[in-house]
Each structure stands twice: as structure tokens, then as C-alpha cells.
Design a protein around this motif. Sequence first.
Motif, PDB file in Angstrom:
ATOM      1  N   MET A   1      42.859  36.994  32.030  1.00  0.00           N
ATOM      2  CA  MET A   1      43.996  37.747  32.555  1.00  0.00           C
ATOM      3  C   MET A   1      44.527  37.130  33.842  1.00  0.00           C
ATOM      4  O   MET A   1      44.828  37.822  34.806  1.00  0.00           O
ATOM      5  CB  MET A   1      43.626  39.215  32.757  1.00  0.00           C
ATOM      6  CG  MET A   1      42.349  39.457  33.527  1.00  0.00           C
ATOM      7  SD  MET A   1      41.840  41.196  33.592  1.00  0.00           S
ATOM      8  CE  MET A   1      43.064  41.872  34.723  1.00  0.00           C
ATOM      9  N   CYS A   2      44.609  35.802  33.846  1.00  0.00           N
ATOM     10  CA  CYS A   2      45.181  35.020  34.951  1.00  0.00           C
ATOM     11  C   CYS A   2      44.279  34.914  36.167  1.00  0.00           C
ATOM     12  O   CYS A   2      44.688  34.386  37.205  1.00  0.00           O
ATOM     13  CB  CYS A   2      46.552  35.570  35.382  1.00  0.00           C
ATOM     14  SG  CYS A   2      47.844  35.349  34.150  1.00  0.00           S
ATOM     15  N   GLY A   3      43.060  35.419  36.086  1.00  0.00           N
ATOM     16  CA  GLY A   3      42.132  35.327  37.199  1.00  0.00           C
ATOM     17  C   GLY A   3      41.150  34.188  37.015  1.00  0.00           C
ATOM     18  O   GLY A   3      41.175  33.465  36.008  1.00  0.00           O
ATOM     19  N   PRO A   4      40.247  34.001  37.965  1.00  0.00           N
ATOM     20  CA  PRO A   4      39.283  32.902  37.905  1.00  0.00           C
ATOM     21  C   PRO A   4      38.131  33.202  36.956  1.00  0.00           C
ATOM     22  O   PRO A   4      37.910  34.336  36.535  1.00  0.00           O
ATOM     23  CB  PRO A   4      38.783  32.806  39.349  1.00  0.00           C
ATOM     24  CG  PRO A   4      38.892  34.209  39.853  1.00  0.00           C
ATOM     25  CD  PRO A   4      40.133  34.779  39.209  1.00  0.00           C
ATOM     26  N   THR A   5      37.392  32.146  36.636  1.00  0.00           N
ATOM     27  CA  THR A   5      36.157  32.328  35.885  1.00  0.00           C
ATOM     28  C   THR A   5      35.073  32.855  36.817  1.00  0.00           C
ATOM     29  O   THR A   5      35.215  32.869  38.035  1.00  0.00           O
ATOM     30  CB  THR A   5      35.693  31.001  35.272  1.00  0.00           C
ATOM     31  OG1 THR A   5      35.507  30.050  36.331  1.00  0.00           O
ATOM     32  CG2 THR A   5      36.713  30.444  34.290  1.00  0.00           C
ATOM     33  N   GLY A   6      33.965  33.289  36.227  1.00  0.00           N
ATOM     34  CA  GLY A   6      32.816  33.687  37.030  1.00  0.00           C
ATOM     35  C   GLY A   6      32.837  35.121  37.497  1.00  0.00           C
ATOM     36  O   GLY A   6      31.967  35.531  38.269  1.00  0.00           O
ATOM     37  N   ILE A   7      33.812  35.908  37.023  1.00  0.00           N
ATOM     38  CA  ILE A   7      33.822  37.327  37.381  1.00  0.00           C
ATOM     39  C   ILE A   7      34.492  38.135  36.275  1.00  0.00           C
ATOM     40  O   ILE A   7      35.420  37.678  35.608  1.00  0.00           O
ATOM     41  CB  ILE A   7      34.541  37.575  38.726  1.00  0.00           C
ATOM     42  CG1 ILE A   7      34.308  39.024  39.192  1.00  0.00           C
ATOM     43  CG2 ILE A   7      36.028  37.244  38.633  1.00  0.00           C
ATOM     44  CD1 ILE A   7      34.640  39.258  40.642  1.00  0.00           C
ATOM     45  N   GLY A   8      33.950  39.319  36.068  1.00  0.00           N
ATOM     46  CA  GLY A   8      34.525  40.298  35.168  1.00  0.00           C
ATOM     47  C   GLY A   8      34.276  41.659  35.764  1.00  0.00           C
ATOM     48  O   GLY A   8      33.883  41.767  36.930  1.00  0.00           O
ATOM     49  N   PHE A   9      34.481  42.694  34.972  1.00  0.00           N
ATOM     50  CA  PHE A   9      34.208  44.024  35.524  1.00  0.00           C
ATOM     51  C   PHE A   9      33.871  45.014  34.424  1.00  0.00           C
ATOM     52  O   PHE A   9      34.219  44.843  33.258  1.00  0.00           O
ATOM     53  CB  PHE A   9      35.390  44.527  36.358  1.00  0.00           C
ATOM     54  CG  PHE A   9      36.641  44.844  35.570  1.00  0.00           C
ATOM     55  CD1 PHE A   9      36.866  46.125  35.064  1.00  0.00           C
ATOM     56  CD2 PHE A   9      37.601  43.874  35.348  1.00  0.00           C
ATOM     57  CE1 PHE A   9      38.008  46.423  34.356  1.00  0.00           C
ATOM     58  CE2 PHE A   9      38.757  44.148  34.641  1.00  0.00           C
ATOM     59  CZ  PHE A   9      38.974  45.435  34.136  1.00  0.00           C
ATOM     60  N   LEU A  10      33.163  46.012  34.838  1.00  0.00           N
ATOM     61  CA  LEU A  10      32.873  47.177  34.017  1.00  0.00           C
ATOM     62  C   LEU A  10      33.575  48.359  34.632  1.00  0.00           C
ATOM     63  O   LEU A  10      33.435  48.605  35.835  1.00  0.00           O
ATOM     64  CB  LEU A  10      31.362  47.443  33.976  1.00  0.00           C
ATOM     65  CG  LEU A  10      30.926  48.787  33.369  1.00  0.00           C
ATOM     66  CD1 LEU A  10      31.125  48.802  31.867  1.00  0.00           C
ATOM     67  CD2 LEU A  10      29.461  49.078  33.721  1.00  0.00           C
ATOM     68  N   TRP A  11      34.379  49.060  33.840  1.00  0.00           N
ATOM     69  CA  TRP A  11      34.846  50.378  34.255  1.00  0.00           C
ATOM     70  C   TRP A  11      34.016  51.409  33.505  1.00  0.00           C
ATOM     71  O   TRP A  11      33.805  51.286  32.283  1.00  0.00           O
ATOM     72  CB  TRP A  11      36.323  50.611  33.921  1.00  0.00           C
ATOM     73  CG  TRP A  11      36.673  52.071  34.096  1.00  0.00           C
ATOM     74  CD1 TRP A  11      37.026  52.702  35.243  1.00  0.00           C
ATOM     75  CD2 TRP A  11      36.625  53.094  33.084  1.00  0.00           C
ATOM     76  NE1 TRP A  11      37.202  54.051  35.034  1.00  0.00           N
ATOM     77  CE2 TRP A  11      36.966  54.325  33.703  1.00  0.00           C
ATOM     78  CE3 TRP A  11      36.316  53.102  31.726  1.00  0.00           C
ATOM     79  CZ2 TRP A  11      37.021  55.527  33.004  1.00  0.00           C
ATOM     80  CZ3 TRP A  11      36.354  54.300  31.026  1.00  0.00           C
ATOM     81  CH2 TRP A  11      36.710  55.502  31.672  1.00  0.00           C
ATOM     82  N   GLY A  12      33.545  52.405  34.223  1.00  0.00           N
ATOM     83  CA  GLY A  12      32.835  53.505  33.581  1.00  0.00           C
ATOM     84  C   GLY A  12      33.219  54.817  34.223  1.00  0.00           C
ATOM     85  O   GLY A  12      33.529  54.870  35.424  1.00  0.00           O
ATOM     86  N   ARG A  13      33.227  55.869  33.426  1.00  0.00           N
ATOM     87  CA  ARG A  13      33.465  57.201  33.999  1.00  0.00           C
ATOM     88  C   ARG A  13      32.363  57.486  35.007  1.00  0.00           C
ATOM     89  O   ARG A  13      31.186  57.231  34.754  1.00  0.00           O
ATOM     90  CB  ARG A  13      33.481  58.263  32.898  1.00  0.00           C
ATOM     91  CG  ARG A  13      34.708  58.220  32.023  1.00  0.00           C
ATOM     92  CD  ARG A  13      34.858  59.467  31.161  1.00  0.00           C
ATOM     93  NE  ARG A  13      33.754  59.621  30.213  1.00  0.00           N
ATOM     94  CZ  ARG A  13      32.832  60.567  30.297  1.00  0.00           C
ATOM     95  NH1 ARG A  13      32.844  61.424  31.301  1.00  0.00           N
ATOM     96  NH2 ARG A  13      31.889  60.640  29.373  1.00  0.00           N
ATOM     97  N   MET A  14      32.738  58.028  36.156  1.00  0.00           N
ATOM     98  CA  MET A  14      31.785  58.190  37.241  1.00  0.00           C
ATOM     99  C   MET A  14      30.596  59.049  36.827  1.00  0.00           C
ATOM    100  O   MET A  14      29.447  58.743  37.185  1.00  0.00           O
ATOM    101  CB  MET A  14      32.480  58.790  38.473  1.00  0.00           C
ATOM    102  CG  MET A  14      31.562  58.966  39.679  1.00  0.00           C
ATOM    103  SD  MET A  14      30.641  57.461  40.166  1.00  0.00           S
ATOM    104  CE  MET A  14      31.997  56.388  40.633  1.00  0.00           C
TER     105      MET A  14
END
Length: 417
Positions: free
Chosen positions: A232-245
Amino acid sequence: MTIRVLVSLETRGDFPILDQKTESGAQLVYLDNAATSQKPNQVVDAHMFYYKDYNSNVHRGVHYLSSKATDAYELSRRKVAAFVNATTDREIVFTRNASEAINLVANTWGTKHIKAGDEIILSVLEHHSNIVPWQLLAERTGCVLKFVELTKDTQELDMDQLRSLVNEKTRLITTAHVSNVTGGVAPVKEIIDLARGVGAKVLLDACQSLPHMKVDVQALGADWIVGSSHKMCGPTGIGFLWGRMDVLETMPPWMGGGEMIADVYLEKSTYAEPPSRFEAGTPAIAEAIALGEACDYLTKIGMDRIHDYEIEIGTYLYEKLSAVPGVTIYGPPPARGRASLCAFNVDGIHANDLCTLLDQAGIACRSGHHCTQPLHRYLDVPGSARASLYFYNLPSDVDAFIDALTSTIAFFAEFEE
């Protein structure tokens, strides 16, 4: 077919990497965006400026550089939260990539809540990153994995079969929001309704949807989604998890170390609240900051504009490719809704051979199993070629691809005569 190319013309100059010749002297046509997207100047600059202007560790110092780095790092978390419409930035956990995000859920929520005999439902089209972690969990716990197949006519998730698989033993349904091979879009609302009916959780692999359409986690209603920065146009080496709190709060730590603790004693430790609980050690600071910049960049263009344009150019790709004799395209037709990618095979030509010659013409496509070996076995093919578009691709890129493909097919046909 008339395609409104304004979004592509507006942004093309932000990606100087596209304006180059390949080793063969051909103009580069980059059609491997499902594997990784290119990065606009402002993302590259943000990554560089961190190291050049305020390189320091985060959350661990009161001096000027540390404070500046920490502010930028946490601002990026807020940007990602806004990008997916999370209720709070505390629902965003930075990970190395989407694979780690899925492993995080499997090794925390899964280890705590899944036991022998419980069932997890996946599909045959999943990326390996959304299969292997659950296989490992099944080995540890004795839970059962079940797989939804595809419809014969359109190669979409067989929802009739899914309905038949869901029962009181179902604890999780997990699938790709958008397939990286078929391009099909999962019927998320129906999947979530089925899961909620038996008290099960839902995890969506959103790696192929986040870059291309608006993803609103509150509207979707899943329990977790995972995303990959480099698509999504960002760098390699990072992603994310979204979770309901409320779900994140039930998940124990996975990796131990600095940052994820509240207090450490020689005999025991107590742990921080989410998301810090899941971010042990020094994070990928520059990458996180650049990911936030990528969210800014995409938001400024407008995800609805990106999606609308990709529907048009994706349909153009599908129609042009469908007209080439001997080509088989996998997945539903555009009228059923599909991403702007086409995985395909040509009769009598191996996908690797095909893409090797396309590369000589400057066309960057993908060949292989695309980290979906079970899906290719299900389709009864060893692999496929794949052309995948993004908002900076022009219709002329598709035309160049089709011209090169046609010439390549003709080249191989000469050997059959």
C-alpha cells in the motif's frame, strides 16, 4: 471502453522508478503490484528524514531526539487507525508484516482460546500466511481445520458449503478479503453473520484490499484484520494488526522483552496494555513513520477514487486478456466484482517461460504459485502468470502487456510448427 485516467496522470510523477528502461532497453511496465507496490517520493523522503534528522529510539528517552521520534512514531499509529476507521489508535499493533500479525493472533488468542476438537474454517484460496499459522496451532492444540472450496462457474467462495461447515464447534472463520489469485472479493457481511450466529470470531487478511478500496473496520464488523505496508505504497519490514479492543485485551503476550512490560521482577513480570503488550523490543521506527506517510498519500488521493479507477482499468485488463486465444483467466468476471489483477495461463506455455520473455519486452509480471500452492493444486495447475495493476498504471501499460503477450505466444507457436 473509455477510462478516466486522471488519478493515474496526477500521481505518475510521484513514482520516478516507473520512468526507466530495463536491461533489454525496453520501457518498464510494472504489473506486479499484488506482490509489492512502488513507493511515492513523500514516503521515501519520510523514511530518509527519520535517519537524517531525528534518529533515536522511541518511548525510552526524555531528550529532544527521542521525543521527536516517539511523537512521529505514535502519530503514524493514529494515521493508520484513521485510515481503517478504528475507534482508537490503541487498536493498531505494529508488526513486521501481515504474516507476523496472523501469527500473533494464532499464538495469543489461539493458544488461549482454542482447544482439541474446536474448528477453524479457512478457504482453499488462502495465502500461505493464512494457512501455516493455523496448521501449527492445530498441531499444538488438536483443533480441526476445515476448508471452503470455490464455486465451479465463477471460482468464488462457495457460501453454501461455508454455511454447511459452520456449527457449534466453529471458533474462527478466517479468509482473504480479496484473493491475490482469483481477484474475488469475499462476502464479508455474510461471513460475519454466520460466525456471530455460533459465537465465532472472524479474521480478514486485508493485504489485497487495503491498498485498493476503502476498508472501514467498524463497518466490516470483523474481530481482526491484517495489513501489509509494502503493498500500500509503504516500506517493507512493517505491517499491522487491527483488533477490536475488547478482543485484544483478552490476548496474552507473545514475545517478551522491552516495551511490552509494565513491571519486571526477578521472579515475575506484569505486562502493558494493548498495543504495547504486543510490540516487544525496538520497533521498525522509520518504517512505521513511512507507513503513516503512505496512509496520508492514499487518503489525499481518495480511496474511493482509487477503487473506481481500478474497477475501470481492471475491467479493461480482463477484457483485453480474455480476447487473447488460448488464455485462461482465474476468478470471477468483472460483473461479479474483482480486483484489478488477472492470474492466468496460456495453453502449452509454462508461466515461468512466459514471464521470462515478457520481461525481455519490459513487462514486469509475476509467475509461480503466488504463495497459494493449495489453490493452484485445487485449480489443477502448477502455477500461473499474474498481471496486477495499481492506480498509477495507465491503459497504455495494459496495451503494452497485451502486445508483448501476443508476440510471446506467437514466438512459442513457431516451435510447434
